[in-house]
Design an enzyme around this catalytic site. Structure first.
Site, short mmCIF file in Angstrom:
data_model
loop_
_atom_site.label_atom_id
_atom_site.label_comp_id
_atom_site.label_asym_id
_atom_site.label_seq_id
_atom_site.Cartn_x
_atom_site.Cartn_y
_atom_site.Cartn_z
N GLN A 197 0.84 -1.19 0.00
CA GLN A 197 0.00 0.00 0.00
C GLN A 197 0.88 1.24 0.00
O GLN A 197 1.24 1.77 1.05
CB GLN A 197 -0.96 0.02 1.19
CG GLN A 197 -1.95 1.15 1.07
CD GLN A 197 -3.09 1.04 2.03
OE1 GLN A 197 -3.22 0.12 2.81
NE2 GLN A 197 -3.96 2.04 1.99
N PHE A 198 1.22 1.71 -1.22
CA PHE A 198 2.11 2.86 -1.35
C PHE A 198 1.49 4.13 -0.76
O PHE A 198 2.20 5.07 -0.42
CB PHE A 198 2.53 3.09 -2.80
CG PHE A 198 1.48 3.77 -3.65
CD1 PHE A 198 1.51 5.14 -3.83
CD2 PHE A 198 0.48 3.04 -4.27
CE1 PHE A 198 0.56 5.78 -4.60
CE2 PHE A 198 -0.47 3.66 -5.05
CZ PHE A 198 -0.44 5.04 -5.22
N THR A 199 0.18 4.16 -0.57
CA THR A 199 -0.45 5.36 -0.03
C THR A 199 -0.08 5.62 1.43
O THR A 199 -0.34 6.70 1.95
CB THR A 199 -1.98 5.32 -0.19
OG1 THR A 199 -2.49 4.17 0.49
CG2 THR A 199 -2.38 5.27 -1.66
#
Length: 147
Positions: free
Chosen positions: A78-80
């Site tokens: 989850q790069f966010t």
């Protein structure tokens, strides 16, 4: 690396109509490799998570690790988690590792956790995933190797 842990009774991840990963009692781990991260941060985070006592003992106290309860983990990229919201209303993600490095460290982290004795399933890096979970507690913990 950054991780958001959720103690779950169950969790699964789907891409389209296909379930690609799941776990029973244990942890849903949302993970993000940051700029400059290496295997050292992944190993540090895996070791910390494997020993973190966030599961209840017979007295109802958080005193057991995922290993102690013979739990499993679902690891989802989850790069966010690298969101920079300091300017304006649209987050930026420049603190996240580049995609190829992020994927490599994501896979390395999942493998490191598995080598510590935790059964691991994963999501699909870069895919649009739907994650379902039953948060147990709820217990949600934020970990960051930079702090």
């Amino acid at each position: 690396m950054r991780a958001l842990l959720q103690r779950v009774s169950q969790a699964d991840v789907r891409v389209g109509d296909a379930m690609i990963g799941e776990c029973g009692p244990g942890l849903l781990i949302l993970i993000c490799a940051m700029q400059g991260d290496s295997e050292a941060e992944a190993d540090q985070l895996a070791a910390k998570i494997s020993k973190l006592r966030i599961f209840t003992d017979d007295a109802g106290k958080m005193n057991k690790s995922v290993i102690d309860i013979a739990g499993s983990a679902l690891v989802v990229s989850q790069f966010t988690l690298a969101a920079d919201t300091s300017r304006g209303n649209r987050p930026g993600f420049s603190y996240a590792a580049p995609p190829a490095e992020g994927e490599r460290l994501y896979e390395y982290f999942a493998s490191a956790l598995n080598k510590l004795g935790i059964p691991v399933q994963t999501g699909q890096f870069g895919a649009n995933m739907q994650v379902s979970l039953t948060n147990d507690g709820p217990v949600t913990i934020w970990l960051d190797t930079a702090s």
